[in-house]
Design a protein around this motif. Structure first.
Motif, PDB file in Angstrom:
ATOM      1  N   PHE A 122     -92.393  65.320  87.834  1.00 37.25           N
ATOM      2  CA  PHE A 122     -93.459  65.291  88.836  1.00 37.25           C
ATOM      3  C   PHE A 122     -93.078  64.633  90.159  1.00 37.25           C
ATOM      4  CE2 PHE A 122     -96.049  65.337  84.810  1.00 37.25           C
ATOM      5  CZ  PHE A 122     -96.518  66.636  84.975  1.00 37.25           C
ATOM      6  N   GLU A 123     -92.125  63.705  90.148  1.00 36.18           N
ATOM      7  CA  GLU A 123     -91.819  62.988  91.385  1.00 36.18           C
ATOM      8  C   GLU A 123     -91.231  63.886  92.479  1.00 36.18           C
ATOM      9  OE1 GLU A 123     -89.285  59.137  93.070  1.00 36.18           O
ATOM     10  OE2 GLU A 123     -89.170  59.696  90.954  1.00 36.18           O
ATOM     11  N   PRO A 124     -90.230  64.750  92.187  1.00 35.93           N
ATOM     12  CA  PRO A 124     -89.679  65.575  93.267  1.00 35.93           C
ATOM     13  C   PRO A 124     -90.706  66.482  93.935  1.00 35.93           C
ATOM     14  CG  PRO A 124     -88.180  65.512  91.406  1.00 35.93           C
ATOM     15  CD  PRO A 124     -89.460  64.895  90.935  1.00 35.93           C
ATOM     16  N   PRO A 125     -91.495  67.262  93.173  1.00 37.60           N
ATOM     17  CA  PRO A 125     -92.512  68.074  93.875  1.00 37.60           C
ATOM     18  C   PRO A 125     -93.572  67.224  94.544  1.00 37.60           C
ATOM     19  CG  PRO A 125     -92.757  68.266  91.488  1.00 37.60           C
ATOM     20  CD  PRO A 125     -91.466  67.560  91.730  1.00 37.60           C
ATOM     21  N   GLY A 126     -93.852  66.036  94.008  1.00 37.83           N
ATOM     22  CA  GLY A 126     -94.817  65.153  94.642  1.00 37.83           C
ATOM     23  C   GLY A 126     -94.335  64.622  95.967  1.00 37.83           C
ATOM     24  N   ARG A 127     -93.046  64.402  96.110  1.00 34.71           N
ATOM     25  CA  ARG A 127     -92.488  63.945  97.382  1.00 34.71           C
ATOM     26  C   ARG A 127     -92.499  65.060  98.426  1.00 34.71           C
ATOM     27  NH1 ARG A 127     -86.839  61.046  96.584  1.00 34.71           N
ATOM     28  NH2 ARG A 127     -87.055  61.064  98.867  1.00 34.71           N
ATOM     29  N   MET A 128     -92.563  66.303  97.960  1.00 30.25           N
ATOM     30  CA  MET A 128     -92.611  67.460  98.862  1.00 30.25           C
ATOM     31  C   MET A 128     -93.943  68.195  98.691  1.00 30.25           C
ATOM     32  SD  MET A 128     -88.673  68.823  98.383  1.00 30.25           S
ATOM     33  CE  MET A 128     -89.160  70.454  98.957  1.00 30.25           C
ATOM     34  N   ALA A 129     -95.026  67.427  98.557  1.00 33.63           N
ATOM     35  CA  ALA A 129     -96.318  68.022  98.220  1.00 33.63           C
ATOM     36  C   ALA A 129     -96.792  69.017  99.268  1.00 33.63           C
ATOM     37  CB  ALA A 129     -97.364  66.921  98.037  1.00 33.63           C
ATOM     38  N   LEU A 130     -96.619  68.698 100.541  1.00 34.64           N
ATOM     39  CA  LEU A 130     -97.069  69.612 101.598  1.00 34.64           C
ATOM     40  C   LEU A 130     -96.305  70.921 101.531  1.00 34.64           C
ATOM     41  CD1 LEU A 130     -98.782  70.094 104.130  1.00 34.64           C
ATOM     42  CD2 LEU A 130     -96.951  69.033 105.479  1.00 34.64           C
ATOM     43  N   THR A 131     -94.992  70.848 101.436  1.00 37.35           N
ATOM     44  CA  THR A 131     -94.172  72.056 101.350  1.00 37.35           C
ATOM     45  C   THR A 131     -94.530  72.867 100.115  1.00 37.35           C
ATOM     46  OG1 THR A 131     -92.327  71.045 102.542  1.00 37.35           O
ATOM     47  CG2 THR A 131     -91.813  72.903 101.114  1.00 37.35           C
ATOM     48  N   ASN A 132     -94.677  72.214  98.984  1.00 41.84           N
ATOM     49  CA  ASN A 132     -94.956  72.933  97.742  1.00 41.84           C
ATOM     50  C   ASN A 132     -96.366  73.514  97.715  1.00 41.84           C
ATOM     51  OD1 ASN A 132     -92.465  72.717  96.330  1.00 41.84           O
ATOM     52  ND2 ASN A 132     -92.890  70.561  95.940  1.00 41.84           N
ATOM     53  N   TYR A 133     -97.311  72.831  98.348  1.00 43.69           N
ATOM     54  CA  TYR A 133     -98.674  73.362  98.419  1.00 43.69           C
ATOM     55  C   TYR A 133     -98.701  74.672  99.192  1.00 43.69           C
ATOM     56  CZ  TYR A 133    -103.674  73.535  99.586  1.00 43.69           C
ATOM     57  OH  TYR A 133    -104.987  73.925  99.745  1.00 43.69           O
ATOM     58  N   VAL A 134     -98.001  74.718 100.312  1.00 46.40           N
ATOM     59  CA  VAL A 134     -98.004  75.921 101.156  1.00 46.40           C
ATOM     60  C   VAL A 134     -97.150  77.025 100.531  1.00 46.40           C
ATOM     61  CG1 VAL A 134     -97.349  76.844 103.406  1.00 46.40           C
ATOM     62  CG2 VAL A 134     -98.472  74.611 103.257  1.00 46.40           C
ATOM     63  N   THR A 135     -95.980  76.675 100.015  1.00 46.93           N
ATOM     64  CA  THR A 135     -95.122  77.713  99.431  1.00 46.93           C
ATOM     65  C   THR A 135     -95.729  78.290  98.160  1.00 46.93           C
ATOM     66  OG1 THR A 135     -93.814  75.999  98.297  1.00 46.93           O
ATOM     67  CG2 THR A 135     -92.981  76.812 100.404  1.00 46.93           C
ATOM     68  N   ALA A 136     -96.531  77.506  97.443  1.00 45.06           N
ATOM     69  CA  ALA A 136     -97.222  78.051  96.268  1.00 45.06           C
ATOM     70  C   ALA A 136     -98.156  79.177  96.683  1.00 45.06           C
ATOM     71  CB  ALA A 136     -98.002  76.947  95.557  1.00 45.06           C
ATOM     72  N   THR A 137     -98.823  79.018  97.816  1.00 40.32           N
ATOM     73  CA  THR A 137     -99.686  80.084  98.330  1.00 40.32           C
ATOM     74  C   THR A 137     -98.886  81.359  98.570  1.00 40.32           C
ATOM     75  OG1 THR A 137    -101.180  78.501  99.385  1.00 40.32           O
ATOM     76  CG2 THR A 137    -101.188  80.751 100.240  1.00 40.32           C
ATOM     77  N   LEU A 138     -97.740  81.229  99.202  1.00 43.54           N
ATOM     78  CA  LEU A 138     -96.900  82.392  99.481  1.00 43.54           C
ATOM     79  C   LEU A 138     -96.452  83.067  98.198  1.00 43.54           C
ATOM     80  CD1 LEU A 138     -94.708  80.878 102.351  1.00 43.54           C
ATOM     81  CD2 LEU A 138     -96.665  82.417 102.586  1.00 43.54           C
ATOM     82  N   LEU A 139     -96.061  82.271  97.209  1.00 41.02           N
ATOM     83  CA  LEU A 139     -95.582  82.833  95.951  1.00 41.02           C
ATOM     84  C   LEU A 139     -96.709  83.535  95.187  1.00 41.02           C
ATOM     85  CD1 LEU A 139     -93.221  79.954  94.768  1.00 41.02           C
ATOM     86  CD2 LEU A 139     -92.547  82.235  95.559  1.00 41.02           C
TER      87      LEU A 139
END
Length: 349
Positions: free
Chosen positions: A266-283
């Motif tokens: 959980f720590e790596p995606p949590g440190r990049m939460a903004l990036t992962n939140y937006v890229t999840a939408t794209l995926l």
């Protein structure tokens, strides 16, 4: 509470502040709090599960009966994760403002710029996912956190709690819960609580036990009207208390041998939460129709899609952070906030 963080006024001490260049914007002012990154990554998992159905316009009922998977979601996912994410966003804003007070003579200006940049990103994201969270967070930061930053934590905390109680009682939660959660998180950051989480096992355990008991009671009430789950006072209360139980339960697990595994996931995606939140939408927009989710009731395909996206994000976050200090969007946000190019690549000996 101990070790209070300076408030938003960024009061200047008797000696003049050193120039901003003495503490470069790209250099972290304090060590990251692992527990917060883990909580943020954990919350992202639940938020993805919540976001896929409306993005894909999926049906949750057949013949006025809630389908099994969305019913389970109503019990354990819906309204259970965005309160955690909202609290952490408010807490992150509070920690940032305290840090800005140590780096800049005008911390509120830097904070304002940070919120404006987030609003711009949220506007763009709205075209991909109407109802996304970034724009509301930015707006609420401007109209709630910015003015309330002039108050101390002991004033903001009860105000935040009152807003949460009002939302749960009168508005059945939902988006109305966000201002209270953000202000509460902001107040907790002002108080210095995040840095002392490792010393509060007993208090966290008490909150966890109380939240579990309250969750069970309100969940029973929510189940009296499953078709309207998410629109009743009982479902709002169940969601709030389950969010507290999830968060405090995870914090307790972080004090066990499971800490290393939880941090790795959980720590790596949590440190990049903004990036992962937006890229999840794209995926989701790209892959959802390919697996048959668009305007369907194929809930069985939703779980593997979400799991696949989360696995990809964990792996790529770990790989990215091995070479860079911030995620791509986090870096852009930081550069725009400080109005300077922030070094991002890790320096290896």
């Amino acid at each position: 509470m101990s070790n209070p963080i300076p408030n938003a006024l960024g009061r200047v001490p008797a000696a003049p502040l050193p120039p901003v260049a003495a503490v470069p914007p790209g250099k972290p002012a304090a060590k990251r709090i692992v527990e917060l990154d883990v909580l943020r990554g954990f919350a992202l998992c639940g938020i993805l599960l919540v976001n896929i159905p409306p993005m894909m316009h999926m049906d949750r009922t057949v013949d006025y009966q809630v389908l099994p998977v969305p019913h389970v979601f109503d019990m354990f996912v819906q309204q259970r994760f965005f309160p955690i994410f909202s609290l952490l966003f408010g807490m992150g804003f509070g920690l940032f403002l305290a840090s800005a007070g140590q780096r800049s003579a005008h911390p509120l200006v830097v904070f304002l710029r940070r919120l404006v940049v987030l609003a711009g990103l949220g506007i763009v994201h709205q075209f991909l996912q109407p109802g996304e969270a970034l724009l509301p967070y930015a707006i609420l930061g401007l109209v709630v956190l910015l003015p309330m930053s002039f108050l101390p934590w002991w004033a903001n905390l009860p105000i935040g709690a009152a807003l949460i109680a009002a939302s749960t009682t009168f508005a059945s939660g939902g988006i109305s819960l966000v201002p209270g959660m953000m202000l509460t998180g902001f107040a907790l950051a002002q108080s210095g609580l995040p840095a002392t989480l490792h010393r509060r096992a007993g208090q966290i355990a008490i909150v966890f036990a109380a939240a579990v008991v309250a969750s069970a009671g309100f969940l029973v009430l929510q189940e009296q009207d499953p078709l309207n789950a998410g629109f009743t006072h009982s479902s709002a209360a169940a969601g709030l208390f389950m969010a507290i139980a999830y968060a405090t339960g995870l914090l307790l697990l972080m004090r066990t041998p499971a800490r290393s595994a939880l941090s790795a996931v959980f720590e790596p995606p949590g440190r990049m939460a903004l990036t992962n939140y937006v890229t999840a939408t794209l995926l989701v927009l790209l892959l959802g129709p390919l697996v048959g989710l668009w305007e369907s009731a194929e809930w069985g395909a939703l779980i593997p899609l979400a799991a696949g996206i989360l696995v990809v994000q964990v792996v790529w976050s770990r790989l990215w952070l091995a070479h860079f200090r911030y995620g791509p969007l986090e870096w852009v946000w930081r550069c725009a906030t400080w109005w300077s190019i922030v070094p991002n690549r890790r320096v290896t000996a």
